[in-house]
Scaffold this active site. Structure first.
Site, PDB file in Angstrom:
ATOM      1  N   CYS A  44       7.113  52.148  -0.176  1.00  0.00           N
ATOM      2  CA  CYS A  44       7.799  51.022  -0.816  1.00  0.00           C
ATOM      3  C   CYS A  44       6.830  50.359  -1.809  1.00  0.00           C
ATOM      4  CB  CYS A  44       8.262  50.050   0.269  1.00  0.00           C
ATOM      5  SG  CYS A  44       9.170  48.655  -0.369  1.00  0.00           S
ATOM      6  N   TYR A  84      -6.812   2.077   6.097  1.00  0.00           N
ATOM      7  CA  TYR A  84      -5.956   0.978   5.664  1.00  0.00           C
ATOM      8  C   TYR A  84      -5.889  -0.190   6.650  1.00  0.00           C
ATOM      9  CZ  TYR A  84      -2.819   4.048   8.314  1.00  0.00           C
ATOM     10  OH  TYR A  84      -2.269   4.875   9.257  1.00  0.00           O
ATOM     11  N   LYS A 128      10.828   3.475   3.002  1.00  0.00           N
ATOM     12  CA  LYS A 128      10.759   4.939   2.904  1.00  0.00           C
ATOM     13  C   LYS A 128      11.466   5.412   1.640  1.00  0.00           C
ATOM     14  CE  LYS A 128       9.514   6.784   7.021  1.00  0.00           C
ATOM     15  NZ  LYS A 128       9.695   7.985   7.601  1.00  0.00           N
ATOM     16  N   ASP A 137       1.311  10.282   3.870  1.00  0.00           N
ATOM     17  CA  ASP A 137       2.068  11.138   4.782  1.00  0.00           C
ATOM     18  C   ASP A 137       1.111  12.112   5.463  1.00  0.00           C
ATOM     19  OD1 ASP A 137       4.218  12.087   6.092  1.00  0.00           O
ATOM     20  OD2 ASP A 137       5.072  13.185   4.397  1.00  0.00           O
ATOM     21  N   CYS A 142      10.909  45.552   5.814  1.00  0.00           N
ATOM     22  CA  CYS A 142      11.057  46.936   5.376  1.00  0.00           C
ATOM     23  C   CYS A 142       9.877  47.673   5.985  1.00  0.00           C
ATOM     24  CB  CYS A 142      11.017  47.022   3.850  1.00  0.00           C
ATOM     25  SG  CYS A 142      10.720  48.699   3.256  1.00  0.00           S
ATOM     26  N   CYS A 186      13.147  49.956  -2.034  1.00  0.00           N
ATOM     27  CA  CYS A 186      13.059  51.384  -1.695  1.00  0.00           C
ATOM     28  C   CYS A 186      14.298  51.878  -0.953  1.00  0.00           C
ATOM     29  CB  CYS A 186      11.801  51.664  -0.877  1.00  0.00           C
ATOM     30  SG  CYS A 186      11.908  51.033   0.807  1.00  0.00           S
ATOM     31  N   GLU A 193       0.841  -1.207   0.000  1.00  0.00           N
ATOM     32  CA  GLU A 193       0.000   0.000   0.000  1.00  0.00           C
ATOM     33  C   GLU A 193       0.868   1.246   0.000  1.00  0.00           C
ATOM     34  OE1 GLU A 193      -2.109  -0.354   3.656  1.00  0.00           O
ATOM     35  OE2 GLU A 193      -2.989  -2.256   3.008  1.00  0.00           O
ATOM     36  N   LYS A 220       2.204   4.615   1.538  1.00  0.00           N
ATOM     37  CA  LYS A 220       2.356   5.105   2.919  1.00  0.00           C
ATOM     38  C   LYS A 220       1.983   6.589   2.901  1.00  0.00           C
ATOM     39  CE  LYS A 220       5.592   4.987   6.804  1.00  0.00           C
ATOM     40  NZ  LYS A 220       5.145   6.212   7.410  1.00  0.00           N
ATOM     41  N   CYS A 251      16.347  47.666   1.959  1.00  0.00           N
ATOM     42  CA  CYS A 251      15.263  47.138   1.124  1.00  0.00           C
ATOM     43  C   CYS A 251      15.677  47.216  -0.351  1.00  0.00           C
ATOM     44  CB  CYS A 251      13.988  47.945   1.361  1.00  0.00           C
ATOM     45  SG  CYS A 251      12.656  47.461   0.251  1.00  0.00           S
TER      46      CYS A 251
END
Ligand code: IVH
Length: 673
Positions: free
Chosen positions: A433, A229, A315, A118, A427, A412, A114, A116, A409
């Protein structure tokens, strides 16, 4: 209709809706339109409202949630919830096969393979064919009862079907995994970033956070799904596969991507197939689970202290490629948050070409000790944007210079600031900006907010670049003639925009409050604050403590709202928007209808869970009977309305302050006087 007829209609609608749910969410083969489904659902909702005594816990209307749980009740698992041993290679898998063959010597062994999934493990008990209780894994022996939240999963049956040769036992448990589809995950993260909250790292974390939310109607909005499952109950099956077949016929969502294999080499083929094909699934899997199919063989194999000997997981290695870092650029978001982005030599990974990867923040760059020109390892999780997981230092040139985080920034030039406790640099030049101006306006005009047709992101960019608008308030000064001077617009499209702007003036207050873009105030929180305070002036004048009296508002949100309205520029914008006649008061039909004045002048605090009402319903009733809701017990509190599972702290505090504690029944009596 007589009461009998109403009950018959309710039963009919419930069973129709359940079967359409199954067709849509499990079989992916609906036979009626969404519109027709909603018609049936609305009819049921209306009937249950008129006849609350016929609103049953297994009604399909319960899937929209509404129950608030402050603390989840701990429940002991009838069958301990174990985990699986992990393998990472073909050799380890062969060792697993050998171990089994040493014990099962006289029979063939079949392996049920099956995906797996997550996500988050869940055990769900059914009694007499009806969903009874859903419990998290917890420590394996005891978990949390999250039934109210799990009931929002549309593919999960409330009633079982009797289609199988095997009748479902009077009581049994199914186990499975609650998952967050990638599409939903990306939507949720976009919304979080939009209101200045940190995004979830991956769909699993998001699913784990969601199943533990206190308000099940919020869970319902997050569209979780669940694959089952395993069966735990009376011994009626010979093999795992036959148990899954029966579960599927009873109405459970069992993945069709399973396969029974006759040898470990067939298992390997299955693994290789899914290692590639997993990227095309709409959800994340992190491997394959291999189980001995025959239950009597499973019994013979037994368990180690931690996990069964008859099953193991394989895995997948996260797919990773190496490529060169060309440049680090920096993005400025609507809230002024800076996000560093790695620009990479394009490379093919898990089905797409990757050119950019998020570097999250300055700490991440420092942790990787990133140098320009470095060869970096790139990995893809559930998120759209891949991440850099490491650097191949052996390939670093001697002259490579470390990546230095910017101090100003990029848009600006103003000095960046990193506030205490925050990972991101900011910023602070909100008003000048450009990306911040554009981002705020785009948020304001978006469909979920003011829904202004014609003012999408490209048009907003253009209008800001041409200096026609500098803030959300300027939108309401725009003239058709100004738009028509711009190349892009003819008379008709210019008129459309003006019409859209005009129409937005009737957008309800809740949405206006969301649209003005207060950090951490998403659409749900905006709605709750608007309903609690009713007018913008009440919100502007509220103290942090008063703000915290609104439902869903904790310290962080309260601070953010309070600070927002302490800024002169924001107040000026609100004044302009008021002058433009936007809605800054709750519409009459959104106000609670007054049902009496029994609670006038009283403040009540609601805590715990109740038999006949949700907490939100009780809070609504308090207002409808003229009372006020408080968030914590204080001297001002008249009554503490306490349900089951209310924590001892509130009750103790009430006792210490001489505040009377009342039950749901007491409350009902008070308002019926
Ligand atoms: S069977 C005795 N089947 O993986 C344990 N588990 O590491 C029986 N999982 O706790 C588990 N997909 O949360 C099984 N198809 C699947 C699974 C699966 C995901 C999760 C589950 C389990 C963990 C084991």
């Amino acid at each position: 209709m007589t009461r009998e007829e109403v009950l018959a209609r309710i039963n009919y609608l419930s069973s129709e809706l359940e079967s359409h749910n199954y067709r849509y969410y499990v079989e992916a083969a609906p036979i009626i339109s969404d519109f027709d489904f909603d018609q049936l659902l609305n009819e049921l909702i209306q009937l249950e409202k008129q006849f609350p005594e016929f609103c049953f816990p297994h009604s399909p209307t319960q899937r929209v949630g509404g129950q608030i749980t402050k603390e989840f009740t701990a429940v002991e698992h009838k069958y301990p919830m174990l985990s699986l041993g992990n393998t990472y290679s073909e050799e380890e898998l062969l060792e697993f096969d050998n171990r089994i063959k040493k014990i099962i010597t006289n029979e063939q062994v079949q392996y049920a393979c099956e995906l797996k999934f997550d996500g988050v493990a869940i055990g769900i008990t059914y009694r007499d064919g009806k969903i009874f209780q859903a419990v998290t894994r917890g420590d394996g022996l005891k978990g949390d009862d999250i039934t109210a939240n799990i009931k929002t999963i549309k593919s999960l049956p409330f009633h079982l079907q009797n289609k199988s040769d095997v009748a479902y036992p009077a009581e049994f448990e199914v186990r499975g995994e609650v998952i967050m589809p990638r599409k939903v995950f990306n939507r949720i993260n976009e919304e979080r970033v939009d209101i200045g909250e940190a995004p979830f790292a991956n769909p699993r974390n998001c699913a784990a956070g969601t199943v533990k939310m206190q308000d099940s109607s919020e869970v319902a909005k997050r569209s979780l799904d669940c694959f089952l499952y395993a069966y735990y109950g009376p011994n009626v099956f010979n093999t795992h596969e036959s148990s899954l077949n029966a579960m599927s016929e009873w109405g459970f969502n069992v993945s069709n991507h399973r396969m029974v294999c006759n040898s470990i080499s067939e298992v390997m083929e299955y693994i290789h197939h899914w290692d590639k094909a997993r990227h095309d699934l709409p959800f994340d899997i992190d491997g394959i689970v291999i189980k001995v199919n025959n239950f009597s063989q499973q019994e013979e194999l037994g368990f180690t202290a931690k996990s069964p000997r008859w099953a193991i997981s394989y895995k997948f290695k996260a797919e990773s490629v190496a490529t060169q870092l060309l440049e680090v650029t920096y993005q400025v978001g609507r809230t002024g948050a800076i996000t560093p982005v790695a620009n990479l030599q394009p490379v093919f990974l898990a089905g797409t070409t990757v050119k950019r990867a998020s570097l999250h923040n300055a700490d991440q760059i420092a942790k990787l000790d990133l140098h320009l020109g470095d060869f970096v390892f790139v990995e893809k999780g559930g998120e759209i944007i891949p991440k850099i997981t490491g650097v191949d230092i052996s390939k670093r040139s001697e002259t490579a210079t470390p990546v230095r985080y910017i101090t100003q920034c990029p848009e600006c030039g103003s000095e960046l600031v990193r506030k205490e406790g925050e990972a991101q640099h900011y910023c602070l030049n909100e008003e000048q900006c450009k990306p911040q101006i554009k981002g705020k306006i785009e948020h304001f005009t978006a469909r979920k907010a003011m829904n202004i047709d014609g003012l999408g992101s490209e048009t907003v960019d253009l209008l800001v670049e041409k200096n026609l608008i500098q803030s959300i308030a300027d939108i309401y000064d725009l003239k058709k003639e100004q738009l028509m001077i711009l190349d892009r617009f003819g008379e008709k499209s210019a008129q459309n925009i003006i019409d859209g702007i005009e129409k937005s003036k009737s957008i309800p207050f809740e949405k206006v409050l969301f649209a003005i873009g207060i950090r951490y105030v998403g659409d749900t929180v905006a709605k709750k604050i608007a309903r609690h305070f009713k007018t913008i002036d009440a919100i502007i004048n509220a103290s942090e403590e008063e703000l915290m009296n609104a439902p869903e508002v904790g310290e962080i949100i309260a601070k953010s709202v309070y600070q927002f309205f302490r800024k002169t520029s924001n107040i000026e914008i609100i004044e302009k928007l008021k002058a433009a006649q936007l809605q800054f008061e709750l519409a009459h039909d959104a106000l609670p209808v007054s049902l009496g004045n029994q609670l006038e002048g009283m403040t009540l605090v609601v805590t715990g869970t109740f038999e006949r009402h949700s907490r939100d319903e009780l809070k609504g009733l308090i207002e409808q009977y003229g009372g006020k809701n408080g968030s914590s017990v204080s001297k001002k509190t008249n009554y503490l309305l306490a349900g089951a599972d209310s924590g001892p702290s509130k009750i103790e505090k009430a006792a210490a302050m001489g505040v009377k504690v009342i039950s749901e029944a007491d409350f009902e009596q008070m308002i019926s006087k």
